[in-house]
Design an enzyme around this catalytic site. Structure first.
Site, PDB file in Angstrom:
ATOM      1  N   LYS A 115       0.868  -1.181   0.000  1.00  0.00           N
ATOM      2  CA  LYS A 115       0.000   0.000   0.000  1.00  0.00           C
ATOM      3  C   LYS A 115       0.900   1.225   0.000  1.00  0.00           C
ATOM      4  O   LYS A 115       1.420   1.625   1.026  1.00  0.00           O
ATOM      5  CB  LYS A 115      -0.906   0.002   1.232  1.00  0.00           C
ATOM      6  N   GLY A 172       6.640   5.189   8.458  1.00  0.00           N
ATOM      7  CA  GLY A 172       5.786   6.370   8.524  1.00  0.00           C
ATOM      8  C   GLY A 172       5.902   7.029   9.881  1.00  0.00           C
ATOM      9  O   GLY A 172       6.898   6.877  10.589  1.00  0.00           O
ATOM     10  N   SER A 173       4.867   7.718  10.275  1.00  0.00           N
ATOM     11  CA  SER A 173       4.890   8.487  11.516  1.00  0.00           C
ATOM     12  C   SER A 173       4.710   7.591  12.733  1.00  0.00           C
ATOM     13  O   SER A 173       4.134   6.499  12.648  1.00  0.00           O
ATOM     14  CB  SER A 173       3.784   9.547  11.505  1.00  0.00           C
ATOM     15  N   THR A 174       5.186   8.076  13.867  1.00  0.00           N
ATOM     16  CA  THR A 174       5.029   7.345  15.124  1.00  0.00           C
ATOM     17  C   THR A 174       3.561   7.194  15.481  1.00  0.00           C
ATOM     18  O   THR A 174       3.137   6.140  15.987  1.00  0.00           O
ATOM     19  CB  THR A 174       5.782   8.073  16.249  1.00  0.00           C
ATOM     20  N   VAL A 188       0.912   6.923  13.511  1.00  0.00           N
ATOM     21  CA  VAL A 188       0.290   5.855  12.727  1.00  0.00           C
ATOM     22  C   VAL A 188       0.895   4.502  13.097  1.00  0.00           C
ATOM     23  O   VAL A 188       0.198   3.480  13.097  1.00  0.00           O
ATOM     24  CB  VAL A 188       0.427   6.135  11.222  1.00  0.00           C
ATOM     25  N   GLY A 189       2.182   4.490  13.457  1.00  0.00           N
ATOM     26  CA  GLY A 189       2.809   3.247  13.898  1.00  0.00           C
ATOM     27  C   GLY A 189       2.091   2.624  15.085  1.00  0.00           C
ATOM     28  O   GLY A 189       1.959   1.390  15.177  1.00  0.00           O
ATOM     29  N   GLU A 214       9.439   1.459  11.122  1.00  0.00           N
ATOM     30  CA  GLU A 214      10.478   2.491  10.993  1.00  0.00           C
ATOM     31  C   GLU A 214       9.741   3.817  11.025  1.00  0.00           C
ATOM     32  O   GLU A 214       9.031   4.172  10.082  1.00  0.00           O
ATOM     33  CB  GLU A 214      11.272   2.300   9.702  1.00  0.00           C
ATOM     34  N   CYS A 233      13.070  11.064   7.635  1.00  0.00           N
ATOM     35  CA  CYS A 233      12.845  10.698   9.038  1.00  0.00           C
ATOM     36  C   CYS A 233      14.114  10.861   9.874  1.00  0.00           C
ATOM     37  O   CYS A 233      14.047  11.141  11.071  1.00  0.00           O
ATOM     38  CB  CYS A 233      12.320   9.278   9.138  1.00  0.00           C
ATOM     39  N   GLU A 279       8.778  16.356  15.462  1.00  0.00           N
ATOM     40  CA  GLU A 279       9.276  16.142  14.105  1.00  0.00           C
ATOM     41  C   GLU A 279       8.536  17.060  13.137  1.00  0.00           C
ATOM     42  O   GLU A 279       7.315  16.982  13.003  1.00  0.00           O
ATOM     43  CB  GLU A 279       9.085  14.682  13.686  1.00  0.00           C
TER      44      GLU A 279
END
Length: 501
Positions: A192, A245-247, A249-250, A268, A302, A399
């Site tokens: 995706k 991606g972002s923390t 969304v992680g 990551e 990142c 960030e």
């Protein structure tokens, strides 16, 4: 800061034809089941490039079924490693043959510099395929020396169906960082790509089929995170998710994986990486590294060195040098070979960065250079450097993912180690010094996944990349990346006539 407008200099632009906008499932390009599409936007202008099929839960389910069938019954996991290697090498050759078009797609979709794409991003993507292709026939288990009268050995087997969710800042590189080791291991997959940058992923799927990768092994479903991405994370027939991606969304990825079939997850995530410049550093070199660390790829990295700590003895010199160099950093159309910084990827990201710059001003940081949008249209932001930044300011803690540097002064080694580690992130760090003892001490003390000494962005296919703390876990690149796509199975039998109970 030099600005190239979007006016009369269009002679260098080579707009690629958009060939693929549908989902790629089971070796075919298909419409989404709902028939819905979404717009992918040119960040140079804010105008629509194309309409792309919008995949949803049902489309993910169809793609997973194709990947599951290809894994359970298809040839890919059952091919010899040397045969997988041969096909992957052909895939890499096709990437090389289409470098110009793939680089142009990422420039058009993501605002990335065409020159960097042609000389770095796309060639490195092909090299990632070759690197892991070379490992495909070297996946071996071990013979175990058992403490009892038993014979034991291990097998390393592909984990199964993998869901890859990739970001928009390096569309081609991260696609192959994930797909290449998974292919070498014998996995099948559903990819995706970020909704902002779907075009190169679809083109890569087409090239994969031309290379001879069997139907169902690589499926690409374009769409949005809360729908298609969430469906991957919660799907009961996906065995592992690899997410960049972002923390924020992680966290959601982990929650969905845990509440479904407890699938393995590798993440990551974000970073707020420190670049530490000591008194003995060459000012010219240090300033160049500092600018590279935060302006490369318009700061949409990142591992960007967005917190720059400078020892007090050369702080003023560094400030002066950064002000001089930032003014020569050209911003404009990324198709122009003279440009060093293109537009931010989207209007949302553009507005987010400008809001952080306003935060910095309100909190009392000093704006040394930049701080505004530029160019007649599109999502361009001037290279921005703040001085007199304190550790508790928003611009020093969160960030930003844009061309914004926070410059801070320090006195001692112990002080800067403590301040550099005072962050929820732990992805990368840079150290600039000629003192080996200082370099060794600081590199062992910083809690981050990769430390660069007297360089920045020293990434390589051989070198594992990933984070500590809220920058995630698991590693991309290197042989460590291959490990996460392999299960270890132990096989034990009793020795002849041995009492094994």
């Amino acid at each position: 800061m030099a600005v190239q407008t979007n006016g009369s200099s269009d002679s260098f632009i080579r707009i690629p034809e958009i060939k693929f906008t549908k989902l790629f499932i089971n070796g075919e390009f298909v419409d989404s089941i709902s028939g819905k599409t979404f717009e992918t936007i040119d960040p140079r202008t804010g105008e629509v490039i194309a309409r792309v099929a919008e995949g949803d839960n049902e489309d993910i389910d169809l793609a997973v079924k194709a990947a599951r069938h290809a894994f359970d019954h298809g040839p890919w996991p059952r091919l010899s490693g040397s045969e997988r290697r041969r096909i992957m090498m052909k895939f890499a050759d096709l990437i090389d043959e289409n470098t110009e078009e793939l680089a142009a797609l990422d420039t058009l979709d993501a605002g990335k510099l065409l020159g960097w794409g042609k000389t770095m991003d796309i060639p490195l993507s092909a090299e990632l395929l070759r690197y892991y292709a070379g490992a495909a026939d070297k996946i071996h288990g071990e013979t175990l020396k058992m403490s009892r009268e038993l014979q034991g050995y291990t097998l390393r087997e592909p984990v199964g169906v993998v869901g890859h969710i990739t970001p928009w800042n390096f569309p081609s590189n991260v696609f192959f960082m994930k797909v290449s080791p998974a292919l070498a291991a014998g996995c099948t997959m559903v990819v995706k790509p970020a909704e902002q940058t779907p075009l190169s992923a679809l083109y890569n799927a087409y090239l994969a089929k031309q290379a001879g990768i069997p139907d169902g092994v690589i499926n690409v479903v374009t769409g949005f995170g809360p729908t298609a991405g969430a469906a991957i994370c919660s799907h009961m027939d996906i065995d592992q998710v690899s997410f960049t991606g972002s923390t924020e969304v992680g966290r959601l990825v982990m929650q969905a994986a845990a509440t479904s079939n407890l699938k393995a997850v590798s993440l990551e995530l974000g970073g707020k990486s420190p670049l530490i410049i000591f008194d003995d550093a060459d000012v010219e070199t240090a300033a160049d590294l500092a600018l590279l660390g935060v302006l490369y790829n318009k700061g949409e990295v990142c591992a960007a060195g967005s917190r720059v700590f400078v020892q007090e003895g050369i702080y003023d010199e560094i400030v002066k040098k950064l002000a001089e160099k930032a003014k020569t950093w050209t911003v404009g159309d990324p198709f122009d070979p003279t440009i060093r910084q293109g537009p931010q990827v989207s209007k949302a990201q553009f507005e987010k960065i400008l809001a952080y710059i306003e935060h910095g001003k309100i909190e009392g940081a000093t704006l040394l250079t930049g701080g505004k949008s530029c160019c007649e249209k599109g999502y361009y932001i001037e290279p921005t450097v703040f001085t007199n930044v304190t550790d508790n300011m928003v611009i020093a803690r969160e960030e930003i993912f844009g061309p914004v540097m926070s410059l801070m002064k320090f006195k001692t080694v112990d002080e800067v180690i403590k301040r550099a580690n005072d962050t929820k992130y732990g992805l990368a760090a840079g150290i600039v010094t000629n003192n080996l003892n200082v370099a060794n001490t600081v590199s062992r003390s910083i809690r981050a996944g990769i430390i660069w000494i007297n360089c920045y962005f020293g990434l390589d296919k051989d070198c594992p990349f990933g984070g500590y703390k809220m920058s995630g876990f698991g590693r991309d690149l290197g042989m460590e990346a291959l490990d996460k796509y392999l299960h270890v199975k132990a096989v034990v039998t009793p020795l002849y006539n041995s009492p094994w109970i």
